[in-house]
Design an enzyme around this catalytic site. Structure first.
Site, PDB file in Angstrom:
ATOM      1  N   CYS A 192      37.667  69.286  12.207  1.00  0.00           N
ATOM      2  CA  CYS A 192      37.919  71.418  12.732  1.00  0.00           C
ATOM      3  C   CYS A 192      38.087  71.321  10.675  1.00  0.00           C
ATOM      4  CB  CYS A 192      38.944  71.721  13.101  1.00  0.00           C
ATOM      5  SG  CYS A 192      39.045  73.810  12.172  1.00  0.00           S
ATOM      6  N   LEU A 193      36.946  72.559  10.079  1.00  0.00           N
ATOM      7  CA  LEU A 193      37.193  72.462   8.220  1.00  0.00           C
ATOM      8  C   LEU A 193      38.384  73.692   8.185  1.00  0.00           C
ATOM      9  CD1 LEU A 193      33.615  73.738   7.747  1.00  0.00           C
ATOM     10  CD2 LEU A 193      34.458  71.377   6.970  1.00  0.00           C
ATOM     11  N   HIS A 230      38.232  80.153  17.711  1.00  0.00           N
ATOM     12  CA  HIS A 230      38.585  80.561  16.376  1.00  0.00           C
ATOM     13  C   HIS A 230      38.017  82.214  16.867  1.00  0.00           C
ATOM     14  CE1 HIS A 230      39.153  77.223  13.879  1.00  0.00           C
ATOM     15  NE2 HIS A 230      38.052  76.756  14.165  1.00  0.00           N
ATOM     16  N   GLN A 252      36.695  82.142   9.790  1.00  0.00           N
ATOM     17  CA  GLN A 252      37.386  80.930   8.756  1.00  0.00           C
ATOM     18  C   GLN A 252      37.154  80.987   7.481  1.00  0.00           C
ATOM     19  OE1 GLN A 252      35.123  77.593  11.058  1.00  0.00           O
ATOM     20  NE2 GLN A 252      37.317  76.680  10.453  1.00  0.00           N
ATOM     21  N   GLY A 270      30.083  73.411  11.739  1.00  0.00           N
ATOM     22  CA  GLY A 270      30.516  74.687  12.480  1.00  0.00           C
ATOM     23  C   GLY A 270      31.384  75.336  11.507  1.00  0.00           C
ATOM     24  N   HIS A 328      34.313  75.587  20.720  1.00  0.00           N
ATOM     25  CA  HIS A 328      35.831  75.318  19.788  1.00  0.00           C
ATOM     26  C   HIS A 328      35.292  76.430  18.080  1.00  0.00           C
ATOM     27  CE1 HIS A 328      37.280  73.034  16.250  1.00  0.00           C
ATOM     28  NE2 HIS A 328      36.736  74.047  15.579  1.00  0.00           N
ATOM     29  N   GLU A 329      33.779  77.618  18.134  1.00  0.00           N
ATOM     30  CA  GLU A 329      34.096  78.190  17.476  1.00  0.00           C
ATOM     31  C   GLU A 329      34.217  79.133  18.516  1.00  0.00           C
ATOM     32  OE1 GLU A 329      33.823  77.575  13.868  1.00  0.00           O
ATOM     33  OE2 GLU A 329      33.044  75.125  14.279  1.00  0.00           O
TER      34      GLU A 329
HETATM   35 NI    NI Z   1      37.645  74.858  13.568  1.00  0.00          NI
END
Ligand code: NI
Length: 172
Positions: free
Chosen positions: A91-92, A137, A51, A46, A133-134
């Site tokens: 998480c990226l 963000h 991000q 994701g 999760h997204e």
């Molecule tokens: Ni993340």
């Protein structure tokens, strides 16, 4: 194919909430293409626009389940949820982060598609976890905000050390 730079913790821009998407134009389609290229190359499941430094309410995801492929959610909201599920999340934007986070097990959602049309749906399992999760963000919330204060401070210290080391290596 265009890969975008992924913004990483502790960059303060990750804490800033995103604004609704208003224009469903070619620029949006291009952003979505670049975000999905970036997510698959990472590789990740994701990626939210914030991000890659764009504070707009959209994210892409691919749970790698049921061959669903790329999913795009624009101006997403959760309208209902039930049950609880614990998942080890990464998480990226959080290098080497891997902690158990509790989320709703089943959610009903509303969002817009790339052409602006309104959709409703229901998600469960890993897809529901990624969606939550997204969506976090987009509200400036990171997975680190969903764990205990002790674990958060341990991760933060570890990550700040890592950033310092990376800087030293870069400057030789
Ligand atoms: Ni993340």
């Amino acid at each position: 194919m265009a890969l975008l730079e992924i913004v990483k913790f502790p960059d303060p821009s990750l804490k800033k909430p995103s604004e609704p998407v208003a224009e469903f134009d070619e620029a949006l389609s291009r952003l979505i293409r670049d975000m999905s290229d970036t997510m698959y190359a990472a590789p990740g499941v994701g990626l939210a626009a914030v991000q890659v430094g764009v504070h707009r309410r959209l994210f892409v995801m691919d749970s790698r389940e049921e061959d669903l492929g790329l999913e795009v959610y624009i101006n997403p909201v959760i309208v209902g949820g039930e049950g609880e599920v614990e998942t080890e999340e990464g998480c990226l934007s959080l290098p080497d982060f891997n902690e158990t986070v509790t989320r709703k097990a089943r959610i009903t959602i509303r969002y817009q598609k790339v052409d602006g049309t309104l959709e409703e749906g229901a998600l469960n399992g890993f897809r529901a976890v990624i969606f939550q999760h997204e969506l976090d963000h987009l509200n400036g919330i990171l997975a680190t905000d969903r764990i205990s204060r002790l674990k958060r401070s341990l991760y933060t210290r570890r990550r700040l050390r890592q950033v310092k080391q990376e800087k030293q290596e870069k400057h030789g």
